[in-house]
Enzyme design. Structure first.
Site, short mmCIF file in Angstrom:
data_model
loop_
_atom_site.label_atom_id
_atom_site.label_comp_id
_atom_site.label_asym_id
_atom_site.label_seq_id
_atom_site.Cartn_x
_atom_site.Cartn_y
_atom_site.Cartn_z
N TYR A 198 0.80 -1.24 0.00
CA TYR A 198 0.00 0.00 0.00
C TYR A 198 0.83 1.29 0.00
CZ TYR A 198 -0.47 -0.24 5.28
OH TYR A 198 -0.29 -0.31 6.62
N GLU A 199 0.11 2.37 -0.25
CA GLU A 199 0.69 3.72 -0.42
C GLU A 199 1.76 3.73 -1.53
OE1 GLU A 199 0.95 6.18 3.05
OE2 GLU A 199 -0.33 4.81 4.18
N GLY A 200 1.43 2.98 -2.57
CA GLY A 200 2.36 2.81 -3.69
C GLY A 200 3.09 1.50 -3.52
#
Ligand code: CAA
Length: 379
Positions: free
Chosen positions: A362-364
């Site tokens: 997550y978050e990239g």
């Protein structure tokens, strides 16, 4: 360790570690097994004042360093990184863009309650068909008079439900691609804004993740965050900080996995002696400890860049990628050292192994981080 803590940081981490050991650690396995987001425990965390650490005093924060916030987050994550990501999504993703891009009125109304620990914030960019390709989102915001009417949905949103404040992204001009995306602040309870069911996740069970659904949601034009068309840049800038938060979570997981492995191998006996007496175990622990040390340095490097006002897009991407890979490797080694007990949910390392995985996603994803880093290397 390279980084010398200040006296204030020592005190902060003492408080955080006492809270973690006394309030989070004793129940984390039960809460994890029950998929329980414990609002009262989150409230206790907010009551410690941790959400305000790096926000200005003018808006209810403590005006301290961003590094202090990252250290507090890392140490929360040693005990319960589901609660840690709740905290990080609120501060790094939900509240930070309001601090950076908000008007004084928006900060007073929406940043202050988060900085004062009265509520949680959230951030919503991802959609069912727009993850890595964040620019391909379908949520639309149409300007009608002094309002925007928003239709669409957002997926995998941490803190969806408990949070009162949401920073969301929608297309105000579909023909403009990334330059047609705008950011808005919305509130829980606005008519036309509802939540989907809770996501059934592999890990981070003590955090809450839901879909956001917008059906003819009327948002005052005053809730536009930054200028129209600047939403993609606001999202990317916010994620740069969020990625340092994920690096802190990952480092906390790795530290916890190492600690559990050390304790376990000292007391587990096979062939008449503690398994820590075998050189294979010793060498494995040495590798794990070295990786944890390196993760801490990468984490602090990125956090220091942000705190000092230096560019941090690249150091944040490197830290996110490196620390999350370390978390996965060290948690995997800890499971192996625990043997059969490592595979049991009654012991602590299975949870860390499952939770480490999300930090690579997550978050990239870590592949997105490689796009960011290679882009800088080849520039
Ligand atoms: N800061 C500010 N602006 C930035 C930026 C940054 N870090 N990165 C890019 N931009 C700007 C660029 O300068 C460019 O602007 P101009 O056109 O004016 O030059 C514009 O944004 C577009 O840039 P790119 O062409 O590089 O963008 P792209 O479409 O190729 O995307 C990407 C690049 C790296 C793949 C990006 O889309 C990305 O990071 N995707 C991943 C999204 C993501 O992290 N999602 C996770 C959501 S949060 C979550 O996980 C849920 C949770 O609750 C925990």
């Amino acid at each position: 360790m390279m980084y010398q803590l200040t006296e204030d940081q020592e005190l902060l981490l003492q408080t955080v570690n006492e809270f973690g050991a006394q309030r989070l650690a004793p129940t984390v396995l039960q809460r994890d097994a029950a998929n329980e987001f414990d609002e009262s425990l989150v409230k206790e965390l907010l009551d410690l004042g941790l959400q305000g650490i790096c926000f200005p005093e003018e808006y209810g924060g403590a005006g301290a360093s961003y590094v202090d916030y990252i250290l507090a987050l890392r140490d929360i994550c040693k005990y319960d990184d589901g609660i840690g990501i709740t905290y990080s999504a609120s501060v790094s993703l939900g509240a930070s863009p309001i601090d950076v891009f908000g008007t004084p009125e928006q900060k007073e109304k929406y940043l202050r309650p988060v900085a004062e620990g009265k509520t949680l914030a959230a951030f919503a960019l991802t959609e069912p068909n727009a993850g890595t390709d964040a620019a391909s989102q379908l949520t639309v915001a149409e300007k009608v008079g002094d309002e925007y009417i928003i239709n669409g949905s957002k997926m995998f949103i941490t803190n969806a439900g408990p949070a009162d404040v949401y920073v969301i992204f929608a297309m105000t001009d579909k023909s403009q691609g990334t330059k047609g995306i705008s950011a808005f602040i919305i509130e829980k309870g606005m008519p036309g804004f509802t939540f989907g069911p809770e996501e059934h996740k592999m890990g981070i069970h003590t955090s809450i993740t839901r879909e956001l659904i917008f059906k003819d949601l009327h948002v005052p034009a005053a809730n536009l965050l930054g200028q129209e068309g600047k939403g993609f840049k606001i999202a990317m800038h916010t994620l740069d900080g969020g990625r340092i938060g994920v690096a802190a979570q990952a480092t906390g997981i790795a530290q916890a996995a190492l600690q559990h492995a050390v304790e376990y191998t000292k007391q587990r006996e096979q062939f008449g002696r503690a398994i820590a007496k075998f050189q294979h175990t010793q060498f494995k622990l040495a590798e794990m400890a070295t990786k944890v040390e390196a993760a801490n340095l990468m984490l602090l490097n990125a956090a220091n860049d942000k705190a000092a006002g230096r560019p941090y897009t690249v150091s944040a991407a490197m830290a996110k990628m490196f620390c999350s890979d370390v978390a996965m490797e060290v948690a995997t080694d800890a499971v192996q050292l625990f043997g059969g007990y490592g595979y049991s949910e009654d012991y602590p390392v299975a949870r860390l192994f499952r939770n480490a995985k999300i930090t690579q996603i997550y978050e990239g994803t870590n592949e997105v981080q490689k796009m960011v880093v290679s882009g800088a290397v080849l520039r």
